[in-house]
Design a protein around this motif. Structure first.
Motif, PDB file in Angstrom:
ATOM      1  N   ALA A 154     -27.729 -39.116  27.731  1.00 26.64           N
ATOM      2  CA  ALA A 154     -28.276 -38.202  26.693  1.00 26.64           C
ATOM      3  C   ALA A 154     -28.928 -37.820  28.988  1.00 26.64           C
ATOM      4  N   GLU A 155     -28.874 -36.544  28.950  1.00 29.08           N
ATOM      5  CA  GLU A 155     -29.221 -36.295  30.059  1.00 29.08           C
ATOM      6  C   GLU A 155     -30.936 -35.474  30.094  1.00 29.08           C
ATOM      7  N   TRP A 156     -32.037 -35.636  31.027  1.00 28.32           N
ATOM      8  CA  TRP A 156     -32.956 -35.095  30.573  1.00 28.32           C
ATOM      9  C   TRP A 156     -33.491 -34.330  32.378  1.00 28.32           C
ATOM     10  N   GLN A 157     -34.107 -33.094  31.272  1.00 28.82           N
ATOM     11  CA  GLN A 157     -34.141 -32.625  33.344  1.00 28.82           C
ATOM     12  C   GLN A 157     -35.909 -31.587  32.291  1.00 28.82           C
ATOM     13  N   PHE A 158     -36.957 -32.891  33.973  1.00 29.09           N
ATOM     14  CA  PHE A 158     -38.624 -32.721  34.077  1.00 29.09           C
ATOM     15  C   PHE A 158     -38.506 -32.036  34.834  1.00 29.09           C
ATOM     16  N   ARG A 159     -39.670 -31.111  34.468  1.00 29.68           N
ATOM     17  CA  ARG A 159     -40.349 -30.202  35.545  1.00 29.68           C
ATOM     18  C   ARG A 159     -42.067 -30.289  36.005  1.00 29.68           C
ATOM     19  N   ASP A 160     -42.892 -29.761  36.199  1.00 26.39           N
ATOM     20  CA  ASP A 160     -44.258 -29.593  36.056  1.00 26.39           C
ATOM     21  C   ASP A 160     -44.859 -30.691  35.729  1.00 26.39           C
ATOM     22  N   GLY A 161     -44.708 -31.840  36.844  1.00 27.23           N
ATOM     23  CA  GLY A 161     -45.581 -33.138  36.687  1.00 27.23           C
ATOM     24  C   GLY A 161     -46.270 -33.318  37.119  1.00 27.23           C
ATOM     25  N   THR A 209     -34.818 -34.951  37.775  1.00 20.46           N
ATOM     26  CA  THR A 209     -33.806 -35.099  36.753  1.00 20.46           C
ATOM     27  C   THR A 209     -33.385 -36.298  36.652  1.00 20.46           C
ATOM     28  N   VAL A 210     -32.755 -36.771  35.243  1.00 30.17           N
ATOM     29  CA  VAL A 210     -32.073 -38.405  34.931  1.00 30.17           C
ATOM     30  C   VAL A 210     -31.571 -37.965  33.407  1.00 30.17           C
ATOM     31  N   THR A 211     -30.629 -39.591  34.256  1.00 30.36           N
ATOM     32  CA  THR A 211     -29.601 -39.798  33.088  1.00 30.36           C
ATOM     33  C   THR A 211     -29.823 -41.116  32.138  1.00 30.36           C
ATOM     34  N   SER A 212     -30.066 -40.973  31.095  1.00 32.69           N
ATOM     35  CA  SER A 212     -30.235 -42.182  30.126  1.00 32.69           C
ATOM     36  C   SER A 212     -28.829 -43.168  29.495  1.00 32.69           C
ATOM     37  N   VAL A 213     -28.576 -43.714  29.493  1.00 32.17           N
ATOM     38  CA  VAL A 213     -27.659 -44.978  28.242  1.00 32.17           C
ATOM     39  C   VAL A 213     -28.654 -45.843  28.169  1.00 32.17           C
ATOM     40  N   GLU A 214     -28.712 -45.764  25.984  1.00 26.98           N
ATOM     41  CA  GLU A 214     -29.337 -46.454  25.874  1.00 26.98           C
ATOM     42  C   GLU A 214     -28.323 -47.283  24.992  1.00 26.98           C
ATOM     43  N   LEU A 247     -48.385 -36.446  36.624  1.00 24.14           N
ATOM     44  CA  LEU A 247     -48.791 -37.404  36.839  1.00 24.14           C
ATOM     45  C   LEU A 247     -48.609 -38.506  38.177  1.00 24.14           C
ATOM     46  N   LEU A 248     -49.603 -38.404  38.399  1.00 24.75           N
ATOM     47  CA  LEU A 248     -49.688 -39.059  40.321  1.00 24.75           C
ATOM     48  C   LEU A 248     -49.280 -39.869  40.256  1.00 24.75           C
ATOM     49  N   HIS A 249     -48.550 -40.113  41.477  1.00 19.25           N
ATOM     50  CA  HIS A 249     -47.902 -41.369  42.545  1.00 19.25           C
ATOM     51  C   HIS A 249     -48.216 -42.459  42.278  1.00 19.25           C
ATOM     52  N   PRO A 250     -48.249 -43.770  42.191  1.00 20.17           N
ATOM     53  CA  PRO A 250     -46.603 -44.256  42.346  1.00 20.17           C
ATOM     54  C   PRO A 250     -45.980 -43.818  41.470  1.00 20.17           C
ATOM     55  N   ARG A 251     -46.838 -43.183  39.987  1.00 20.04           N
ATOM     56  CA  ARG A 251     -45.937 -43.548  38.788  1.00 20.04           C
ATOM     57  C   ARG A 251     -44.714 -42.074  38.560  1.00 20.04           C
ATOM     58  N   ILE A 252     -44.393 -42.417  37.446  1.00 14.49           N
ATOM     59  CA  ILE A 252     -43.578 -41.879  37.210  1.00 14.49           C
ATOM     60  C   ILE A 252     -42.666 -41.794  35.318  1.00 14.49           C
ATOM     61  N   ALA A 253     -42.710 -40.723  34.834  1.00 16.85           N
ATOM     62  CA  ALA A 253     -42.420 -41.587  33.128  1.00 16.85           C
ATOM     63  C   ALA A 253     -40.951 -41.044  32.837  1.00 16.85           C
ATOM     64  N   LEU A 254     -40.258 -42.049  32.414  1.00 18.46           N
ATOM     65  CA  LEU A 254     -38.892 -42.422  32.479  1.00 18.46           C
ATOM     66  C   LEU A 254     -38.781 -42.601  31.092  1.00 18.46           C
ATOM     67  N   PRO A 255     -37.223 -41.806  30.648  1.00 22.78           N
ATOM     68  CA  PRO A 255     -36.855 -42.625  28.973  1.00 22.78           C
ATOM     69  C   PRO A 255     -36.523 -43.606  28.856  1.00 22.78           C
ATOM     70  N   TYR A 256     -36.635 -44.078  28.359  1.00 24.74           N
ATOM     71  CA  TYR A 256     -35.595 -45.774  28.117  1.00 24.74           C
ATOM     72  C   TYR A 256     -34.002 -45.718  28.738  1.00 24.74           C
ATOM     73  N   GLY A 257     -33.710 -46.825  29.398  1.00 26.31           N
ATOM     74  CA  GLY A 257     -32.540 -46.306  29.751  1.00 26.31           C
ATOM     75  C   GLY A 257     -32.045 -46.008  30.809  1.00 26.31           C
ATOM     76  N   ALA A 258     -32.873 -45.663  31.788  1.00 21.70           N
ATOM     77  CA  ALA A 258     -32.838 -44.177  32.613  1.00 21.70           C
ATOM     78  C   ALA A 258     -32.182 -45.221  33.789  1.00 21.70           C
ATOM     79  N   SER A 314     -30.168 -43.508  35.983  1.00 21.86           N
ATOM     80  CA  SER A 314     -29.804 -42.534  37.330  1.00 21.86           C
ATOM     81  C   SER A 314     -31.167 -41.997  37.532  1.00 21.86           C
ATOM     82  N   LEU A 315     -31.518 -41.070  38.671  1.00 25.02           N
ATOM     83  CA  LEU A 315     -32.846 -40.925  39.131  1.00 25.02           C
ATOM     84  C   LEU A 315     -32.569 -40.086  40.046  1.00 25.02           C
ATOM     85  N   ASP A 316     -33.439 -38.624  40.164  1.00 19.50           N
ATOM     86  CA  ASP A 316     -32.805 -37.635  41.480  1.00 19.50           C
ATOM     87  C   ASP A 316     -34.298 -37.081  41.108  1.00 19.50           C
TER      88      ASP A 316
END
Length: 805
Positions: free
Chosen positions: A351-358, A400-405, A360-371, A373-375
């Motif tokens: 699956a492909e994911w495009q996140f915006r308007d984040g 953006t994230v590419t997930s493989v679950e 969540l304060l660093h160093p935290r980042i919300a990611l889907p399962y099986g992330a 690649s991350l850009d």
């Protein structure tokens, strides 16, 4: 140069001012667990200063003794197992360095309130040691409270510039008031020693001490300035917050443009869910049914229902400053490539994911399962850890994230035998002993639930599904209101996990934490993940709110790795993963047994003592002493502290009384008794703040006391009779008898006492100089014991050397 006085009131006042300045630190951390060790070290510093000032002449040496004593106390509190018979070694230094590094990383990673881990506790203990010793040195040993004020305001500013929101007014008022009191004490004492301060009494009246007039003016000025300092910030505009410590100060409540800080220290007694509707991020994805978004992994259990990120995670980083795309470009996440051949292609979901308007304060980042690649826009590097947690250098606004679950097959699920100790892929970088740690107080309750819920011979997946279904059954109720612990409950029944299993009411934290404990008790490594539910879908885009914060467990299965389960009822969490549903990966017999167990559990009463078994054969006397001490009610501790405080406050007055009686009883004749009365009167008037130079004659002392103590006609006449008696006793012939001037001495003392303010009178009664001088002499004798013991040995050795020559 004589040693300084102990100065107990000044020392206590300085310690109170120090802690008033340190109190705002509580707003930066999520618990008060650091205060206990810090208070103990503070007491060691204060008591050591009191004793050291009685026997040591130089102030810097007093400070050095305080620092060494406080450091030893910190070592005994935090360095157990790394000392040599309680003394610090190089191993202690290395252990403290490792723990302090953990605290430093916490300050960098977390927004306030940051988790109070061991590194924070040790760091704040040492900080308190240095701060209290510095204030005590400036304000008490060197009698310079004005200089101490610089350190006090610096401590306040450290918190104010990192809290992200204005501090309450009392955090400023408390140290400011105490500092003004310290200044007043020192200034008043100096003013009383001025030779030009001579006040003439008015006949027939007892005029007020003129020093009090100066004190009133200073007090009024201080109150006015303090009130202005509190009121002005309420009127003038606020400037943007600037933080001194990167990470700690970030707060969504601040005046700066900050984002949302998700707490990553899980406490089962508190509510993770935020009622805020503030958007945290927005995203689009090709996954038609996205799973929750991971933010942090909590795999270390620290007791009493508390979980946190493993403190050794920083030592197990997979990469530092390397993009994830360089690690696993267009591939499976680390740990899954080894099972690629065993997974049918239909069971691999990309699956492909495009996140915006984040927000969540660093160093935290919300990611889907099986992330895989991350850009992240505007960031060249991220940090990935062995447990799968990912951190970023700055708040990830767009990424953006590419997930493989991998969707596990039934055969793969049934293959896992980690509960039997079969870890074909056991790896300290993947699974650690922390992932199997359980709460010893909950062992009995956990074993009972497993016996009721999990059928004999169940596989790992069968046990996991049975536990999950039991917690999601109608026997449990999802509620943000927890059932309070009944007063008088023992430590086992009051344990958060045991209490939840008994009351069967809680929210996601209770459900997730309890499933982790049950899985670990069964033998399956488990941990908690903190993150967000998938959010609300609107026109192909999902919005995640702060109120979507959620916690769930992950269990370790070979060769699949960590799999998500969902024990929280569907009303809050939604559906469980397909592989964790009853009948998928479990035999029909197992499913039937699990269902029967869950159904039968609904008929059991949810009362403490029924659902929660206690260890067999255990009585209150079998428990360790510290546990029995912990059961003592708080009210009893308060009463004990009051009693000990009263007894302690009477030690010096009683000592002074005994010394006075012993001296009077030892008087050889009437002349000696008169001299003792005179010396006792001079000493006690000095305790009231009217000191007499040693070089004056009795007649000069009479004039000095009449003017300085503001004596009216009758007390002045009594003082004259006492002086006459002293002169007769000193210069009359042998064998002359004299009347005891005790009544005239008492009249003078009463007159001087009534002219003093409340504080000098209390000080004279609680800290008489005769008792403090005796304490000082005892301290010096104790300090001289090593020298007294060494001198005979040294002389004997010297004599032996001379004889042999």
């Amino acid at each position: 140069m004589r040693p300084a006085a102990a100065r107990l009131p000044d020392a206590l006042l300085a310690a109170a001012a120090s802690w008033a300045a340190l109190a705002p630190l509580s707003t930066l951390f999520d618990s008060y667990s650091w205060t206990g060790p810090a208070v103990l070290v503070s007491l060691v510093v204060v008591v050591t200063g009191l004793l050291a000032r009685l026997v040591i002449r130089r102030g810097l040496l007093v400070l050095l003794v305080q620092l060494l004593a406080g450091l030893e106390a910190a070592v005994l509190l935090h360095g157990r197992g790394h000392t040599w018979f309680g003394l610090p070694t190089w191993e202690t230094v290395r252990a403290f360095n490792n723990v302090l590094f953990e605290g430093r990383m916490t300050l960098v990673r977390y927004a306030a309130p940051a988790p109070t881990n061991r590194g924070i506790i040790v760091g704040l203990t040492l900080l308190t040691l240095l701060f209290v010793a510095l204030i005590d040195f400036c304000a008490v040993t060197r009698r310079s409270p004005a200089v101490a004020g610089i350190a006090l305001v610096a401590a306040y500013l450290v918190t104010a510039t990192n809290s992200g929101a204005p501090l309450a007014w009392y955090y400023f008022a408390a140290p400011a008031v105490l500092w003004l009191v310290m200044l007043a004490r020192t200034g008043t004492g100096s003013l009383r020693r001025w030779a030009t301060l001579v006040a003439r009494p008015v006949e027939g009246d007892r005029p007020r001490d003129p020093v009090d007039s100066f004190a009133d003016v200073a007090r009024n000025i201080g109150i006015a300035v303090l009130a202005a300092a509190i009121a002005v910030p309420l009127i003038v505009p606020h400037f943007p917050t600037r933080f001194l410590v990167d990470g700690l100060g970030r707060s969504s409540n601040g005046t700066s443009d900050a984002g949302f800080a998700l707490s990553t220290t899980l406490d089962l007694k508190r509510n993770l869910q935020s009622p805020s509707d503030k958007p945290v991020l927005t995203y689009r994805t090709s996954d038609p049914s996205p799973s929750p978004l991971r933010v942090a992994i909590l795999d270390e259990y620290v007791g009493n229902g508390n979980f946190r990120t493993d403190s050794t995670i920083a030592d197990r980083a997979v990469s530092r400053g390397t993009p994830l795309t360089a690690l696993v470009p267009d591939a499976l996440p680390p740990g899954l490539t080894s099972i690629l051949d065993a997974v049918p292609s239909d069971n691999i979901e990309r699956a492909e994911w495009q996140f915006r308007d984040g927000e969540l304060l660093h160093p935290r980042i919300a990611l889907p399962y099986g992330a895989a690649s991350l850009d992240v826009d505007g960031q060249e590097s991220v940090r990935e850890y062995a447990n799968g947690q990912v951190e970023v250098e700055d708040t990830a606004k767009r990424y953006t994230v590419t997930s493989v679950e991998v969707v596990p097959t039934t055969a793969m699920l049934q293959e896992s035998r980690v509960s039997d100790g079969v870890f074909r892929g056991w790896n300290q970088e993947t699974v650690t002993p922390q992932d199997l740690a359980i709460d010893p107080l909950a062992t009995g309750a956990l074993s009972q639930v497993l016996a009721d819920v999990v059928p004999p011979g169940a596989t790992d997946i069968e046990a996991a599904i049975a536990i999950q279904d039991y917690l999601r059954s109608p026997a449990f109720t999802y509620s943000l209101d927890l059932v309070p612990v009944a007063e008088g409950e023992d430590r086992v029944a009051a344990n958060p996990i045991v209490h939840f299993l008994a009351t069967k009411q809680g929210f996601c934290q209770q459900f997730a934490g309890t499933m982790v404990m049950l899985a670990r008790q069964f033998g399956i490594p488990a941990r908690i993940v903190v993150g967000f539910l998938p959010g609300r879908l609107d026109k192909g885009e999902r919005t995640v709110l702060a109120s979507d914060a959620h916690a769930w467990p992950e269990l370790y299965f070979e060769p699949l790795g960590w799999l998500r389960f969902e024990p929280t009822p569907a009303s809050r969490s939604g559906a469980v993963p397909a592989y964790a549903r009853e009948g998928n990966g479990t035999s029909s017999a197992t499913a039937s047994s699990s269902t029967t167990a869950s159904a039968s559990s609904t008929t059991r009463r949810a009362q403490p003592g029924v659902d929660v078994p206690t260890p067999q054969g255990q009585t209150s006397l079998d428990r360790p002493i510290w546990q029995r001490v912990g059961d003592i009610p708080r009210a009893a501790w308060v009463v004990l502290a009051l009693v000990l405080g009263i007894i302690g406050s009477l030690v010096l007055p009683v000592t002074a009384l005994l010394i006075r009686r012993r001296r009077f009883a030892a008087a050889a004749d009437d002349a000696a008794m008169v001299e003792l009365r005179w010396q006792e009167m001079i000493r006690r008037i000095g305790d009231l703040g009217v000191r007499t130079p040693d070089a004056l004659t009795p007649r000069q002392i009479q004039g000095h006391l009449t003017e300085r103590a503001l004596l009216s006609r009758e007390p002045a006449a009594a003082l004259g009779r006492v002086v006459t008696a002293v002169e007769l006793a000193r210069y009359a012939g042998p064998g002359t008898s004299f009347a005891d001037p005790a009544k005239d001495v008492d009249a003078v003392l009463e007159a001087v006492d009534s002219s003093r303010s409340l504080v000098p009178r209390l000080r004279a009664r609680l800290l008489p100089s005769s008792a403090t001088a005796a304490l000082g002499r005892s301290g010096r004798r104790i300090a001289d014991l090593p020298r007294a013991a060494w001198e005979p040995v040294r002389d004997s050795v010297a004599d032996l050397v001379r004889r042999r020559r």
